[in-house]
Design a protein around this motif. Structure first.
Motif, short mmCIF file in Angstrom:
data_model
loop_
_atom_site.label_atom_id
_atom_site.label_comp_id
_atom_site.label_asym_id
_atom_site.label_seq_id
_atom_site.Cartn_x
_atom_site.Cartn_y
_atom_site.Cartn_z
N LYS A 295 0.84 -1.20 0.00
CA LYS A 295 0.00 0.00 0.00
C LYS A 295 0.87 1.25 0.00
CE LYS A 295 -3.23 -1.26 3.28
NZ LYS A 295 -4.19 -0.96 4.34
N LYS A 296 1.90 1.22 0.90
CA LYS A 296 2.72 2.43 1.05
C LYS A 296 4.08 2.06 1.64
CE LYS A 296 1.13 5.25 4.13
NZ LYS A 296 0.47 6.31 4.91
N ILE A 297 5.11 2.75 1.18
CA ILE A 297 6.45 2.64 1.73
C ILE A 297 6.87 4.05 2.18
CG2 ILE A 297 8.88 2.19 1.23
CD1 ILE A 297 7.96 0.12 -0.83
N GLU A 298 7.29 4.15 3.43
CA GLU A 298 7.72 5.45 3.96
C GLU A 298 9.07 5.29 4.66
OE1 GLU A 298 4.00 8.03 5.33
OE2 GLU A 298 4.18 6.17 6.48
N TYR A 299 9.86 6.34 4.63
CA TYR A 299 11.15 6.36 5.31
C TYR A 299 11.05 7.22 6.54
CZ TYR A 299 12.45 5.04 0.55
OH TYR A 299 12.51 4.44 -0.67
N ILE B 172 6.50 -0.21 6.06
CA ILE B 172 5.81 -0.79 4.91
C ILE B 172 4.39 -1.13 5.30
CG2 ILE B 172 5.82 -2.67 3.22
CD1 ILE B 172 8.92 -2.82 4.67
N SER B 173 3.45 -0.55 4.59
CA SER B 173 2.04 -0.91 4.77
C SER B 173 1.64 -1.81 3.62
CB SER B 173 1.15 0.34 4.76
OG SER B 173 1.45 1.14 5.88
N LEU B 174 1.09 -2.97 3.97
CA LEU B 174 0.64 -3.94 2.98
C LEU B 174 -0.88 -4.06 3.02
CD1 LEU B 174 3.16 -6.88 3.63
CD2 LEU B 174 3.37 -5.02 1.97
N GLU B 175 -1.40 -4.65 2.00
CA GLU B 175 -2.82 -4.99 1.98
C GLU B 175 -2.97 -6.37 2.63
OE1 GLU B 175 -4.09 -4.66 -2.09
OE2 GLU B 175 -3.73 -2.50 -2.13
N ASP B 176 -2.80 -6.40 3.97
CA ASP B 176 -2.92 -7.66 4.71
C ASP B 176 -3.62 -7.40 6.04
OD1 ASP B 176 -0.99 -6.50 6.34
OD2 ASP B 176 0.44 -8.13 6.16
N ASP B 177 -3.80 -8.43 6.83
CA ASP B 177 -4.53 -8.31 8.10
C ASP B 177 -3.74 -7.57 9.17
OD1 ASP B 177 -6.65 -9.67 7.00
OD2 ASP B 177 -5.99 -11.62 7.73
N TYR B 178 -2.42 -7.52 9.06
CA TYR B 178 -1.60 -6.85 10.07
C TYR B 178 -1.65 -5.33 9.93
CZ TYR B 178 2.46 -5.49 12.83
OH TYR B 178 3.29 -4.89 13.75
N CYS B 179 -1.64 -4.86 8.72
CA CYS B 179 -1.53 -3.42 8.45
C CYS B 179 -2.90 -2.74 8.51
CB CYS B 179 -0.85 -3.18 7.11
SG CYS B 179 0.87 -3.70 7.09
N THR B 180 -3.49 -2.77 9.69
CA THR B 180 -4.74 -2.05 9.93
C THR B 180 -4.51 -1.09 11.08
OG1 THR B 180 -5.49 -3.76 11.47
CG2 THR B 180 -6.16 -4.01 9.15
N ASP B 181 -5.36 -0.13 11.22
CA ASP B 181 -5.29 0.83 12.33
C ASP B 181 -3.94 1.53 12.42
OD1 ASP B 181 -7.89 0.09 13.08
OD2 ASP B 181 -7.12 -1.60 14.25
N GLY B 182 -3.30 1.81 11.31
CA GLY B 182 -2.05 2.55 11.29
C GLY B 182 -0.80 1.72 11.53
N PHE B 183 -0.93 0.40 11.70
CA PHE B 183 0.24 -0.45 11.89
C PHE B 183 0.93 -0.70 10.56
CE2 PHE B 183 -2.12 -1.45 15.71
CZ PHE B 183 -1.13 -1.40 16.68
#
Length: 130
Positions: free
Chosen positions: A6-10, A26-37
């Motif tokens: 979804k997004k890569i930030e430094y 790294i934000s992915l389209e997965d179950d972990y990357c919700t709520d800002g994680f």
């Protein structure tokens, strides 16, 4: 299954694309990357690893948490490296592993090792019964 980025930030952009390290979220389209994680990894270059050894006057790298090593710290190369960590048949295992290792304490590591040891003992017993 292919997971998408979804997004890569430094945390801080690289100062020198050939001789530096960057903290990457790294934000992915997965179950972990919700709520800002997001997943967190360090990405570095071989030249920076050499610089660390020279600074510390060592002929080897001291133990540290794992990092993704790239030839240059450019957006395209970093993204390609991260994609290689997530686009496999092992449910993003390598990215998860690189992310979690710095957060594990010795007791947690020992618990994992003990559990794996027990699993191996049980497997050996099952195979011995055959």
């Amino acid at each position: 299954m292919t997971t998408k980025i979804k997004k890569i930030e430094y945390l801080i952009p690289p100062r020198d694309i050939f001789n530096d390290a960057v903290d990457v979220f790294i934000s992915l389209e997965d179950d972990y990357c919700t709520d800002g994680f997001s997943y967190f990894v360090e990405v570095t270059t071989p030249q920076f690893l050499s610089t660390i050894m020279e600074k510390e006057n060592n002929t080897f790298l001291l133990p540290d948490y794992p990092c993704i090593i790239v030839s240059k710290l450019t957006d395209d190369i970093i993204k390609a490296a991260i994609e290689s960590f997530i686009n496999s048949d092992d449910e993003v295992r390598w990215l998860k592993l690189y992310h979690i290792i710095p957060q594990l304490n010795t007791q947690e590591i020992n618990e994992i090792l003990y559990r794996k040891k027990q699993e191996n003992i049980e497997l050996d017993a099952e195979l011995g019964d055959e």
